[in-house]
Design a protein around this motif. Structure first.
Motif, PDB file in Angstrom:
ATOM      1  N   GLU A 147     -12.342  -1.916   1.819  1.00 32.75           N
ATOM      2  CA  GLU A 147     -11.864  -1.546   0.480  1.00 32.75           C
ATOM      3  C   GLU A 147     -10.420  -1.054   0.549  1.00 32.75           C
ATOM      4  O   GLU A 147      -9.586  -1.411  -0.287  1.00 32.75           O
ATOM      5  N   VAL A 148     -10.098  -0.252   1.551  1.00 28.55           N
ATOM      6  CA  VAL A 148      -8.736   0.264   1.685  1.00 28.55           C
ATOM      7  C   VAL A 148      -7.739  -0.865   1.905  1.00 28.55           C
ATOM      8  O   VAL A 148      -6.606  -0.797   1.416  1.00 28.55           O
ATOM      9  N   ASP A 149      -8.144  -1.914   2.615  1.00 27.71           N
ATOM     10  CA  ASP A 149      -7.239  -3.054   2.820  1.00 27.71           C
ATOM     11  C   ASP A 149      -6.882  -3.700   1.487  1.00 27.71           C
ATOM     12  O   ASP A 149      -5.722  -4.042   1.239  1.00 27.71           O
ATOM     13  N   TRP A 150      -7.880  -3.878   0.636  1.00 30.21           N
ATOM     14  CA  TRP A 150      -7.622  -4.465  -0.687  1.00 30.21           C
ATOM     15  C   TRP A 150      -6.718  -3.557  -1.517  1.00 30.21           C
ATOM     16  O   TRP A 150      -5.845  -4.027  -2.250  1.00 30.21           O
ATOM     17  N   SER A 202      -4.940   9.368   4.994  1.00 29.54           N
ATOM     18  CA  SER A 202      -3.989   9.908   5.962  1.00 29.54           C
ATOM     19  C   SER A 202      -2.970   8.831   6.337  1.00 29.54           C
ATOM     20  O   SER A 202      -3.268   7.633   6.296  1.00 29.54           O
ATOM     21  N   ARG A 203      -1.802   9.273   6.724  1.00 31.50           N
ATOM     22  CA  ARG A 203      -0.755   8.336   7.171  1.00 31.50           C
ATOM     23  C   ARG A 203      -1.231   7.553   8.386  1.00 31.50           C
ATOM     24  O   ARG A 203      -0.972   6.357   8.496  1.00 31.50           O
ATOM     25  N   ARG A 212      -1.421   3.553   8.604  1.00 36.00           N
ATOM     26  CA  ARG A 212      -0.673   2.831   9.646  1.00 36.00           C
ATOM     27  C   ARG A 212      -1.595   1.923  10.450  1.00 36.00           C
ATOM     28  O   ARG A 212      -1.222   0.794  10.791  1.00 36.00           O
ATOM     29  N   GLU A 213      -2.786   2.420  10.760  1.00 37.32           N
ATOM     30  CA  GLU A 213      -3.764   1.604  11.488  1.00 37.32           C
ATOM     31  C   GLU A 213      -4.140   0.359  10.690  1.00 37.32           C
ATOM     32  O   GLU A 213      -4.165  -0.748  11.217  1.00 37.32           O
ATOM     33  N   ARG A 214      -4.418   0.533   9.403  1.00 41.72           N
ATOM     34  CA  ARG A 214      -4.814  -0.595   8.558  1.00 41.72           C
ATOM     35  C   ARG A 214      -3.636  -1.549   8.359  1.00 41.72           C
ATOM     36  O   ARG A 214      -3.813  -2.765   8.355  1.00 41.72           O
ATOM     37  N   LEU A 215      -2.418  -1.023   8.194  1.00 35.55           N
ATOM     38  CA  LEU A 215      -1.248  -1.883   8.086  1.00 35.55           C
ATOM     39  C   LEU A 215      -1.085  -2.716   9.355  1.00 35.55           C
ATOM     40  O   LEU A 215      -0.760  -3.901   9.290  1.00 35.55           O
ATOM     41  N   GLY A 216      -1.340  -2.099  10.502  1.00 36.57           N
ATOM     42  CA  GLY A 216      -1.268  -2.828  11.763  1.00 36.57           C
ATOM     43  C   GLY A 216      -2.271  -3.969  11.815  1.00 36.57           C
ATOM     44  O   GLY A 216      -1.947  -5.071  12.282  1.00 36.57           O
ATOM     45  N   GLN A 217      -3.487  -3.719  11.334  1.00 34.84           N
ATOM     46  CA  GLN A 217      -4.511  -4.764  11.306  1.00 34.84           C
ATOM     47  C   GLN A 217      -4.109  -5.894  10.356  1.00 34.84           C
ATOM     48  O   GLN A 217      -4.267  -7.065  10.674  1.00 34.84           O
ATOM     49  N   LEU A 218      -3.603  -5.531   9.189  1.00 36.00           N
ATOM     50  CA  LEU A 218      -3.183  -6.539   8.210  1.00 36.00           C
ATOM     51  C   LEU A 218      -1.985  -7.336   8.732  1.00 36.00           C
ATOM     52  O   LEU A 218      -1.886  -8.544   8.507  1.00 36.00           O
ATOM     53  N   LYS A 219      -1.088  -6.670   9.452  1.00 33.01           N
ATOM     54  CA  LYS A 219       0.062  -7.362  10.044  1.00 33.01           C
ATOM     55  C   LYS A 219      -0.397  -8.308  11.143  1.00 33.01           C
ATOM     56  O   LYS A 219       0.050  -9.451  11.216  1.00 33.01           O
ATOM     57  N   GLN A 220      -1.304  -7.845  11.985  1.00 30.91           N
ATOM     58  CA  GLN A 220      -1.814  -8.689  13.070  1.00 30.91           C
ATOM     59  C   GLN A 220      -2.514  -9.932  12.520  1.00 30.91           C
ATOM     60  O   GLN A 220      -2.475 -10.991  13.122  1.00 30.91           O
ATOM     61  N   ALA A 221      -3.123  -9.799  11.341  1.00 32.22           N
ATOM     62  CA  ALA A 221      -3.809 -10.918  10.708  1.00 32.22           C
ATOM     63  C   ALA A 221      -2.857 -11.770   9.860  1.00 32.22           C
ATOM     64  O   ALA A 221      -3.293 -12.702   9.180  1.00 32.22           O
ATOM     65  N   ASN A 267       6.174   1.588   2.321  1.00 32.46           N
ATOM     66  CA  ASN A 267       5.963   2.074   3.682  1.00 32.46           C
ATOM     67  C   ASN A 267       4.677   2.898   3.764  1.00 32.46           C
ATOM     68  O   ASN A 267       4.091   3.258   2.745  1.00 32.46           O
ATOM     69  N   ALA A 268       4.240   3.181   4.990  1.00 30.12           N
ATOM     70  CA  ALA A 268       2.969   3.865   5.215  1.00 30.12           C
ATOM     71  C   ALA A 268       2.881   5.234   4.535  1.00 30.12           C
ATOM     72  O   ALA A 268       1.873   5.522   3.888  1.00 30.12           O
ATOM     73  N   PRO A 269       3.891   6.096   4.648  1.00 31.40           N
ATOM     74  CA  PRO A 269       3.771   7.401   3.992  1.00 31.40           C
ATOM     75  C   PRO A 269       3.577   7.310   2.476  1.00 31.40           C
ATOM     76  O   PRO A 269       2.753   8.025   1.905  1.00 31.40           O
ATOM     77  N   ASN A 270       4.302   6.411   1.834  1.00 34.76           N
ATOM     78  CA  ASN A 270       4.143   6.250   0.376  1.00 34.76           C
ATOM     79  C   ASN A 270       2.769   5.709   0.021  1.00 34.76           C
ATOM     80  O   ASN A 270       2.136   6.163  -0.934  1.00 34.76           O
ATOM     81  N   ILE A 271       2.323   4.711   0.775  1.00 32.77           N
ATOM     82  CA  ILE A 271       1.014   4.113   0.504  1.00 32.77           C
ATOM     83  C   ILE A 271      -0.084   5.143   0.742  1.00 32.77           C
ATOM     84  O   ILE A 271      -1.015   5.272  -0.069  1.00 32.77           O
ATOM     85  N   ALA A 272       0.020   5.906   1.830  1.00 36.10           N
ATOM     86  CA  ALA A 272      -0.977   6.934   2.137  1.00 36.10           C
ATOM     87  C   ALA A 272      -1.075   7.951   1.009  1.00 36.10           C
ATOM     88  O   ALA A 272      -2.178   8.326   0.585  1.00 36.10           O
TER      89      ALA A 272
END
Length: 77
Positions: free
Chosen positions: A15-18, A41-42, A46-55, A30-35
């Motif tokens: 859900e957070v990815d969506w 939490s930031r 950041r972890e989810r952004l990393g997963q979305l970037k890797q994909a 950026n991560a702080p604004n999105i968080a």
């Protein structure tokens, strides 16, 4: 040594990815604004952004700024 990209389909996304994808539909961020906007939490964002970037769903354009790769956004089921 190459790193294989893990492909994420709609059912793989949390859900957070969506919510991150929806936030980035409005433009780069950026991560702080999105968080702050999503009340997570930031570190988790950041972890989810990393997963979305890797994909290859999002891209990092530098300085911690991310944007969607519109050709790679999975369709919601």
């Amino acid at each position: 040594m190459s790193v294989a990209t893990q492909r994420m389909d709609a059912e793989d996304l949390r859900e957070v990815d969506w919510r991150i994808i929806d936030t980035l539909r409005d433009g780069r961020n950026n991560a702080p604004n999105i968080a702050e906007e999503l009340d997570y939490s930031r570190q988790y964002i950041r972890e989810r952004l990393g997963q979305l970037k890797q994909a290859d769903i999002i891209v990092s354009i530098g300085s911690g700024i991310y944007e969607l790769d519109p050709q790679e956004i999975p369709s919601e089921s």
